[in-house]
Structure formats: C-alpha cells, structure tokens
Design a protein around this motif. Structure first.
Motif, mmCIF file in Angstrom:
data_model
loop_
_atom_site.group_PDB
_atom_site.id
_atom_site.type_symbol
_atom_site.label_atom_id
_atom_site.label_comp_id
_atom_site.label_asym_id
_atom_site.label_seq_id
_atom_site.Cartn_x
_atom_site.Cartn_y
_atom_site.Cartn_z
ATOM 1 N N GLY A 9 20.233 15.282 19.386
ATOM 2 C CA GLY A 9 19.865 16.116 20.531
ATOM 3 C C GLY A 9 18.385 16.494 20.512
ATOM 4 O O GLY A 9 17.643 16.120 19.593
ATOM 5 N N TYR A 176 24.795 14.534 16.270
ATOM 6 C CA TYR A 176 23.980 15.444 15.451
ATOM 7 C C TYR A 176 23.290 16.453 16.356
ATOM 8 O O TYR A 176 22.665 16.082 17.350
ATOM 9 C CB TYR A 176 22.919 14.662 14.685
ATOM 10 C CG TYR A 176 23.466 13.873 13.522
ATOM 11 C CD1 TYR A 176 23.486 14.404 12.243
ATOM 12 C CD2 TYR A 176 23.964 12.587 13.712
ATOM 13 C CE1 TYR A 176 23.981 13.671 11.161
ATOM 14 C CE2 TYR A 176 24.457 11.853 12.645
ATOM 15 C CZ TYR A 176 24.466 12.404 11.375
ATOM 16 O OH TYR A 176 24.958 11.677 10.319
ATOM 17 N N GLY A 181 28.486 22.187 13.839
ATOM 18 C CA GLY A 181 29.809 21.827 14.334
ATOM 19 C C GLY A 181 30.167 22.614 15.575
ATOM 20 O O GLY A 181 29.330 23.314 16.153
ATOM 21 N N ASP A 186 30.151 30.287 21.093
ATOM 22 C CA ASP A 186 28.739 30.017 20.830
ATOM 23 C C ASP A 186 28.215 30.961 19.744
ATOM 24 O O ASP A 186 28.172 32.178 19.951
ATOM 25 C CB ASP A 186 27.941 30.200 22.130
ATOM 26 C CG ASP A 186 26.508 29.709 21.990
ATOM 27 O OD1 ASP A 186 26.010 29.627 20.841
ATOM 28 O OD2 ASP A 186 25.886 29.420 23.024
HETATM 29 P P1 ADP Z 1 21.610 19.151 21.697
HETATM 30 O O1 ADP Z 1 20.209 19.292 22.140
HETATM 31 O O2 ADP Z 1 21.740 18.733 20.273
HETATM 32 O O3 ADP Z 1 22.446 18.317 22.618
HETATM 33 P P2 ADP Z 1 22.765 21.539 22.854
HETATM 34 O O4 ADP Z 1 21.841 22.690 23.019
HETATM 35 O O5 ADP Z 1 23.103 20.736 24.047
HETATM 36 O O6 ADP Z 1 22.203 20.616 21.676
HETATM 37 O O7 ADP Z 1 24.157 22.045 22.204
HETATM 38 C C1 ADP Z 1 24.142 22.786 21.009
HETATM 39 C C2 ADP Z 1 24.227 24.260 21.340
HETATM 40 O O8 ADP Z 1 25.483 24.533 21.941
HETATM 41 C C3 ADP Z 1 24.207 25.185 20.149
HETATM 42 O O9 ADP Z 1 22.890 25.491 19.750
HETATM 43 C C4 ADP Z 1 24.980 26.410 20.630
HETATM 44 O O10 ADP Z 1 24.143 27.466 21.003
HETATM 45 C C5 ADP Z 1 25.702 25.932 21.879
HETATM 46 N N1 ADP Z 1 27.149 26.187 21.864
HETATM 47 C C6 ADP Z 1 27.867 26.682 22.902
HETATM 48 N N2 ADP Z 1 29.145 26.822 22.582
HETATM 49 C C7 ADP Z 1 29.275 26.401 21.301
HETATM 50 C C8 ADP Z 1 30.382 26.277 20.413
HETATM 51 N N3 ADP Z 1 31.620 26.630 20.767
HETATM 52 N N4 ADP Z 1 30.145 25.768 19.180
HETATM 53 C C9 ADP Z 1 28.912 25.396 18.808
HETATM 54 N N5 ADP Z 1 27.826 25.485 19.610
HETATM 55 C C10 ADP Z 1 27.992 25.977 20.846
#
Ligand code: ADP
Ligand code: ASP
Ligand code: MG
Length: 420
Positions: A9, A176, A181, A186
């Motif tokens: 990401g 990743y 996880g 959130d």
């Molecule tokens: P990436 O850039 O890796 O795609 P995202 O920002 O799209 O990352 O997704 C990761 C984020 O999702 C985490 O930093 C977290 O704040 C958010 N998030 C929301 N709900 C959840 C959850 N149930 N478990 C883990 N992360 C969550």
C-alpha cells in the motif's frame, strides 16, 4: 516453488527508503525459491495530490470526458512507484520488469474512476516469471475496450492484486499494509482493538462494505469468487525476519466456517462517514411512493443504501434514505426539482453529518438479542439512533456523526472485543 503475489500500500511505498525495504523483502522471497508478482500502490499522498491538482483547475466536473482525464492523471502515481520498485529490485541484483495495466493487459469496463476488471491476460507475466524476473504490475489501473486508461476506485490496488492472483492461480496473495492485520475495529479509533488471526470471508466482505477501509470490497469479492488464499500483514516488520514466521503473520481470510464456531458472536465493528441522509417530508401515503422517489434516484444512477418509511399520520408519511455523500447535492436537487412537486410532498430535508456504525459477526446467525444489546449500549451513551438495518450477520445504525467514536468504543467494549 510457489507463485506468490505481494501487494504494498501507499505508506509501505511512501519513500525511497521504504521502497528499498520492499525490494529487500521481495528479494528474500525470490531467494527462498518463489516466483513473485508485486502490485504496488502509489506513494502515500500521491493520488490525493494529483486529484487535488485537477480540483484546483476545475472544482466541479466539467464535462463527460472529465473522469477519463482523472484516470489518466491518477494512474500515473502507480506507474511511478512500480518503476521505482523495479529499479530498487535491480539494484538488489534481481531481474525485474514493471508493467502498466494496459501492458499486461488488465482489461476493464469503461466506468472511469470506478472501473471493474473484466479479464487479465497472464501470458506476458508468465514469460517473465519463467525467465526468472520479478514482475511488477501497477495497482489501481486497467485499460478499457477503447484503449483508455481506467482506475478501479479508491483503494483499488487491493483489487488489482487479488485479481492478478486469481487470474494466475497464485498460491497466495499477501496484502502488506501499515497495520499488522485486520483488527476488531480500526485501531486508530480504538487503541484496544485486537488483531484477528483469521476472519471469515463473509465477515470480511461485510466489514469492507460497511466501511473498514483496510481492504477494498471488490478485492474481497474476488477472493471469494476465485477462492484466493489471502492474508493481510505488516510491511513495517524488519525485511529480514524469518520468512516462515512472516508467512504465518497477520490475518488470514478463511473460507471455512467451522473454525469460527467457538469464537465471538460479534467479530468486528465497522463505521462509515461517507453517507448522507435525505428525507422527503409529508408525502401523501399511497401505493407507489417508494417507487416514485427511489425510481427517480435510481434513474439518475445514484445508489441508495438504507431506507426507512415512517408510520403515516393523517394520510401523510416521511420517507428517508441514505446515499453516498458525493451524490448528496445531486439527489437533493433532483428531489426538489422533480419528485416533490410531482408527489405533492411538503419538503425535502438533508443531513450530511451522519455516520453508519455496524456490528458484524457470523455468530449473529445463531444468537438472539445481539441487536438489542447494541441498541442498549448506544442508549446508555445517550446516542439517538436515526435508522436501523439488519442482515443475517450484521446490524447497522445511522447516528449523528459527532457520536461516531463514542459509539464505536462503547460497542467494542459491550461486545468484549477488547478481551483476548
Ligand atoms: P494501504 O495504503 O496499505 O492500502 P489503507 O490505509 O488503505 O492502507 O488501509 C489500512 C488502514 O485501514 C489502517 O491504517 C487502519 O487505519 C484502517 N482500518 C480500518 N479498519 C480496520 C480494521 N478493522 N483493521 C485494520 N485496519 C483498519
Ligand atoms: N493509489 C490509489 C488510492 O490512493 C489506490 C490504492 O492505494 O489502493 O486510492
Ligand atoms: Mg488501501
């Protein structure tokens, strides 16, 4: 030897240092004997920066080809990060090649800014893998039947990765990210949230559709349809941790239900600030009103989520529903101009300061009283519920946006999600 897809990401690709780290990690997987396809997102903030430039030039949509140009623009973020990752891998001594969506090709429909993947041709990628190369495939983008570049909606690199894994029948797709996880909610909102070692596909699908942005919903749909083994894990561990330990870390999306039988009734809490509520007030209560209101909204290609119709008083009723906030102004205008006069309703009111909070769990199928426990917990916090919707494995409520964090924390505690 296995075929593995890694997705990184925006934060994981956020600087040249992080990209080097990704390259070292991927090189470790190659040295362990695996064939690797890597799907990167744009560097963090880049997609927002690019779309912000467009907004500076044209604050509102300017014409039918505007969305096409947005996709031309936004897709460059992934093109840059993919090339940088290929260069970083080459400097680690790995042969590597990057491809834009159209070069693979990843074929999509023409719904600019929210295109759907229709097919992926894996011939070119397989040839490179057979020649010992690491293949980098840009996330978030594809090509439509007319050769235009398309993007898959925000967060769409997850979907690119799972779709590539499905098309290539990869042994595993590892997503990743900046958390280690999928959590009970959130972790940025509830610090006591716990990581789930496994989450069932059905629960993950609900959580993603109800606002948990850790995975884009379409990636979960793909994983379910093609049974792609999929895991969410951290890119922030040291790149040289033991590969067997790494391969078992994070959260596995499971397809068997039995494993969950002994576990919590509610597995997670999702929330979403992207919706707005609209009420048509004082509608004459007669057959066909739902159709007249929602038919007009659907004809304008606007999706409706929750719907509620009040009990009528003196032959009049109020009819409320929610739409995406981006469609709020358009829906209000449509109702004011066309629907209210035709129906003889009193007025249309709107509220964009709402949020939807949902509890999700497959255990809800076999337990009663879960929804009422949710309502009690919200009432104890003095939070008024404006709308409710339920399905077999979830209950959602619409509440005032200002109570969102309070509600999520209260529910997290009420359902013992902070207890291991
Ligand atoms: P990436 O850039 O890796 O795609 P995202 O920002 O799209 O990352 O997704 C990761 C984020 O999702 C985490 O930093 C977290 O704040 C958010 N998030 C929301 N709900 C959840 C959850 N149930 N478990 C883990 N992360 C969550
Ligand atoms: N870069 C895109 C976005 O910010 C896609 C993604 O990160 O998955 O939405
Ligand atoms: Mg994401």
């Amino acid at each position: 030897m296995a075929l593995i897809v890694h997705k990184y990401g925006g934060t994981s690709m956020g600087s040249t240092e992080r990209i080097r780290n990704v390259a070292k990690r991927v090189a470790k997987w190659v040295r362990a004997g695996h064939q690797m396809v890597v799907v990167p997102s744009a560097m963090s903030g880049e997609t927002n920066r690019l779309l912000g430039l467009a907004k500076e030039l044209a604050p509102a949509k300017t014409g039918t080809s505007y969305d096409r140009e947005l996709d031309m623009l936004a897709s460059t973020g992934e093109q840059a990060s993919s090339a940088l990752l290929a260069i970083a891998l080459q400097s680690e001594g790995m042969e590597s090649v990057s491809y834009a969506g159209w070069q693979v090709p990843i074929k999509t429909n023409s719904a600019f800014t929210k295109a759907r993947i229709e097919s992926i041709d894996d011939v070119r990628v397989r040839q490179d893998l057979a020649a010992g190369r690491v293949v980098i495939v840009t996330g978030f983008q594809g090509v439509d039947p007319d050769g235009n570049i398309t993007t898959l909606g925000r967060g769409g690199s997850d979907t690119s990765a799972v779709a590539v894994a499905a098309a290539m029948k990869a042994d595993e797709c590892l997503i990743y990210t900046d958390v280690d996880g999928v959590y009970t909610t959130d972790p940025r909102v509830v610090p006591e949230a716990r990581r789930l070692k496994t989450v069932s596909f059905e629960e993950m699908l609900e959580m993603a559709s109800l606002g948990s942005k850790v995975l884009q919903i379409r990636s979960v749909e793909f994983a379910g349809k093609y049974k792609v083994p999929m895991r969410v894990l951290s890119s922030f561990t040291p790149w040289d941790i033991d590969i067997h330990e790494e391969a078992k870390s994070g959260t596995l999306i499971t397809f068997e239900e039995d494993e969950k039988m002994e576990q919590a009734v509610v597995s997670g809490i999702a929330f979403n600030r992207d919706e707005a509520k609209i009420s048509v007030v004082g509608v004459p209560d007669k057959p066909g009103i739902a159709y007249q209101i929602l038919g007009a909204v659907a004809a304008a290609n606007i999706e409706v989520d929750m719907i509620i119709q009040n009990i009528s008083k003196e032959g009049k009723t109020d009819f409320s529903f929610t739409v995406h906030r981006n469609d709020f102004a358009r829906t209000m205008d449509l109702l004011k101009d066309k629907v209210v006069p035709a129906l003889g309703a009193n007025e249309v009111t709107g509220d964009a300061k709402i949020c939807k909070v949902s509890i999700v769990g497959i255990g809800m199928r076999s337990h009663v009283g879960i929804a009422s426990k949710m309502f009690r917990s919200l009432s104890e916090e003095g939070i008024n519920i404006q709308m409710i919707s339920t399905s077999e494995i979830k209950t959602s409520v619409v509440i005032d946006e200002k109570y969102m964090e309070l509600a999520v924390r209260a529910l997290h505690k009420a359902f013992d999600l902070d207890q291991a």
